[in-house]
Design a protein around this motif. Structure first.
Motif, PDB file in Angstrom:
ATOM      1  N   UNK A 174      45.352  36.790  35.093  1.00  0.00           N
ATOM      2  CA  UNK A 174      45.784  38.141  35.448  1.00  0.00           C
ATOM      3  C   UNK A 174      46.991  38.554  34.616  1.00  0.00           C
ATOM      4  N   UNK A 175      47.933  37.633  34.409  1.00  0.00           N
ATOM      5  CA  UNK A 175      49.124  37.953  33.600  1.00  0.00           C
ATOM      6  C   UNK A 175      48.731  38.254  32.156  1.00  0.00           C
ATOM      7  N   UNK A 176      47.775  37.508  31.588  1.00  0.00           N
ATOM      8  CA  UNK A 176      47.322  37.757  30.225  1.00  0.00           C
ATOM      9  C   UNK A 176      46.655  39.128  30.106  1.00  0.00           C
ATOM     10  N   UNK A 177      45.796  39.462  31.068  1.00  0.00           N
ATOM     11  CA  UNK A 177      45.119  40.754  31.027  1.00  0.00           C
ATOM     12  C   UNK A 177      46.112  41.904  31.165  1.00  0.00           C
ATOM     13  N   UNK A 178      47.094  41.763  32.048  1.00  0.00           N
ATOM     14  CA  UNK A 178      48.095  42.818  32.210  1.00  0.00           C
ATOM     15  C   UNK A 178      48.942  42.960  30.957  1.00  0.00           C
ATOM     16  N   UNK A 179      49.265  41.845  30.301  1.00  0.00           N
ATOM     17  CA  UNK A 179      50.026  41.904  29.057  1.00  0.00           C
ATOM     18  C   UNK A 179      49.218  42.600  27.960  1.00  0.00           C
ATOM     19  N   UNK A 180      47.926  42.254  27.858  1.00  0.00           N
ATOM     20  CA  UNK A 180      47.072  42.901  26.860  1.00  0.00           C
ATOM     21  C   UNK A 180      46.905  44.388  27.159  1.00  0.00           C
ATOM     22  N   UNK A 181      46.730  44.720  28.435  1.00  0.00           N
ATOM     23  CA  UNK A 181      46.607  46.125  28.816  1.00  0.00           C
ATOM     24  C   UNK A 181      47.877  46.897  28.479  1.00  0.00           C
ATOM     25  N   UNK A 185      42.720  47.102  32.083  1.00  0.00           N
ATOM     26  CA  UNK A 185      43.358  47.413  33.365  1.00  0.00           C
ATOM     27  C   UNK A 185      42.347  47.345  34.509  1.00  0.00           C
ATOM     28  N   UNK A 186      41.112  47.800  34.259  1.00  0.00           N
ATOM     29  CA  UNK A 186      40.089  47.744  35.306  1.00  0.00           C
ATOM     30  C   UNK A 186      39.732  46.299  35.650  1.00  0.00           C
ATOM     31  N   UNK A 187      39.611  45.448  34.614  1.00  0.00           N
ATOM     32  CA  UNK A 187      39.298  44.042  34.867  1.00  0.00           C
ATOM     33  C   UNK A 187      40.432  43.382  35.636  1.00  0.00           C
ATOM     34  N   UNK A 188      41.685  43.684  35.260  1.00  0.00           N
ATOM     35  CA  UNK A 188      42.831  43.114  35.974  1.00  0.00           C
ATOM     36  C   UNK A 188      42.853  43.574  37.425  1.00  0.00           C
ATOM     37  N   UNK A 189      42.524  44.847  37.661  1.00  0.00           N
ATOM     38  CA  UNK A 189      42.507  45.354  39.030  1.00  0.00           C
ATOM     39  C   UNK A 189      41.401  44.679  39.858  1.00  0.00           C
ATOM     40  N   UNK A 190      40.236  44.431  39.220  1.00  0.00           N
ATOM     41  CA  UNK A 190      39.153  43.776  39.946  1.00  0.00           C
ATOM     42  C   UNK A 190      39.510  42.333  40.300  1.00  0.00           C
ATOM     43  N   UNK A 191      40.182  41.638  39.365  1.00  0.00           N
ATOM     44  CA  UNK A 191      40.595  40.262  39.656  1.00  0.00           C
ATOM     45  C   UNK A 191      41.659  40.251  40.749  1.00  0.00           C
ATOM     46  N   UNK A 192      42.559  41.230  40.735  1.00  0.00           N
ATOM     47  CA  UNK A 192      43.599  41.305  41.755  1.00  0.00           C
ATOM     48  C   UNK A 192      42.994  41.509  43.144  1.00  0.00           C
ATOM     49  N   UNK A 238      40.503  50.654  25.349  1.00  0.00           N
ATOM     50  CA  UNK A 238      40.758  49.228  25.529  1.00  0.00           C
ATOM     51  C   UNK A 238      41.766  48.986  26.652  1.00  0.00           C
ATOM     52  N   UNK A 239      42.775  49.853  26.737  1.00  0.00           N
ATOM     53  CA  UNK A 239      43.764  49.720  27.821  1.00  0.00           C
ATOM     54  C   UNK A 239      43.110  49.890  29.186  1.00  0.00           C
ATOM     55  N   UNK A 240      42.288  50.922  29.345  1.00  0.00           N
ATOM     56  CA  UNK A 240      41.637  51.165  30.626  1.00  0.00           C
ATOM     57  C   UNK A 240      40.662  50.038  30.962  1.00  0.00           C
ATOM     58  N   UNK A 241      39.982  49.498  29.948  1.00  0.00           N
ATOM     59  CA  UNK A 241      39.031  48.419  30.201  1.00  0.00           C
ATOM     60  C   UNK A 241      39.741  47.167  30.711  1.00  0.00           C
TER      61      UNK A 241
END
Length: 350
Positions: free
Chosen positions: A230-237, A32-39, A27-30
């Protein structure tokens, strides 16, 4: 080599910790990958010359972009049944039943809710330029496939259930007390500022479409900007990362406990073997046989009742057991007087 002395509880803790650690890491990698793609995704507005952007890339499709615009219906908009002046493009009506359920463990009433009815309606809509530029628009495809619908609560009413004396009595007997029904309406209103993150495609007829990515990446429609997502995804990651670390530490603790037990068990066996050898050497030094002779006087061990007595326990001086039973004592105390045993010497029968 001896088997690892791990208890069933430790084995369960080790296995479950490793399993949860793997799940949380996935779940962390998933996230993190979505956050990286949005970034890394291009940040665009409907007012920009999107066709020129697509032409510059040499393709008719951008796999992942973040585009911002104003919601406008492509056809007739939906009208709220409770507020006739409100119009939207997505509407969700939810009816929930709220009740109190008796928890016998906590000895208290706890809230519970159940969805009785849920309806979702939508009409085709587009994103237009925030500055009101004419002709610039992007059609939003499959909005219901978004990770989370960008809805605002426009109506909410709680209708409490009336109870009579017989109803109250039956509620206490059954352990359930209905509180009432909550009716809510949520809408994506016309004119809302919306950020869409997905695949931007140019169709042969020249129209632009925002659609779910073909590679299965996250499809987002948000009323806020992409930075908040992006902040929400990074917090969840980060949360799943720490959960992975904690589960890994729990697995390492269970394994370390088993290894420590194996080390001390092996050390205890070595000490007992050294003690046995020292005892046998002392018997040989005094001229006694290594194994007890069956013709010796019948002084039977008080523990096993089969072997002759071989040990003198000091400092109490009791000679009551054979050496094997002495080594098997759960505590180093005399079986006769329960006093602590400092050392043991062979018993000489004459």
């Amino acid at each position: 080599m001896d088997a690892l002395p791990i208890t069933p509880g430790e084995l369960l803790c080790l296995g479950s910790s490793l399993a949860f650690s793997g799940l949380f890491y996935y779940l962390h990698r998933r996230k993190a990958k979505v956050a990286a793609k949005i970034q890394e995704a291009p940040k665009l507005q409907v007012g920009d010359d999107l066709r020129a952007v697509l032409s510059a890339t040499g393709t008719s499709c951008l796999q992942y972009v973040a585009i911002e615009g104003v919601v406008q219906p492509d056809e007739a908009a939906l009208t709220s049944p409770y507020h006739k002046e409100l119009q939207g493009v997505i509407e969700r009506l939810v009816l929930k039943e709220h009740r109190l359920v008796w928890n016998s463990l906590a000895r208290s009433w706890v809230d519970s809710e159940r969805v009785v009815l849920e309806q979702v309606h939508s009409v085709p809509f587009v994103l237009t330029s925030p500055g009101g530029k004419a002709g610039a628009k992007v059609s939003v495809e499959s909005p219901l496939r978004a990770v989370e619908l960008p809805l605002e609560t426009v109506y909410e009413r709680f209708q409490q259930t009336a109870h009579g004396f017989k109803d109250l009595l039956s509620h206490y007997l059954s352990g359930e007390k209905p509180k009432g029904f909550l009716e809510t309406e949520e809408m994506l209103l016309v004119g809302s500022s919306l950020t869409g993150i997905g695949e931007l495609a140019l169709h042969p007829d020249g129209s632009l479409h925002l659609q779910p990515p073909a590679d299965g990446a996250g499809y987002f429609l948000r009323l806020s900007d992409w930075q908040s997502l992006l902040a929400e995804l990074e917090s969840t990651s980060s949360f799943w990362k720490w959960a992975t670390l904690l589960c890994g530490l729990a697995a390492a603790a269970a394994l370390l406990r088993a290894l420590c037990r194996a080390y001390w068990s092996r050390r205890l066996k070595q000490e007992k073997e050294q003690e046995r050898r020292a005892f046998e050497d002392l018997r040989l030094h005094k001229g006694l046989a290594a194994e007890p002779d069956e013709e010796l006087p019948a002084s039977i061990c008080v523990i096993c009742l089969s072997n002759p007595r071989q040990c003198v326990l000091l400092p109490c001086g009791h000679a009551c057991c054979c050496f094997r039973c002495f080594q098997a004592l759960p505590r180093r105390t005399c079986p006769i007087c329960r006093s602590p045993i400092d050392r043991v010497v062979p018993l000489y029968l004459v």
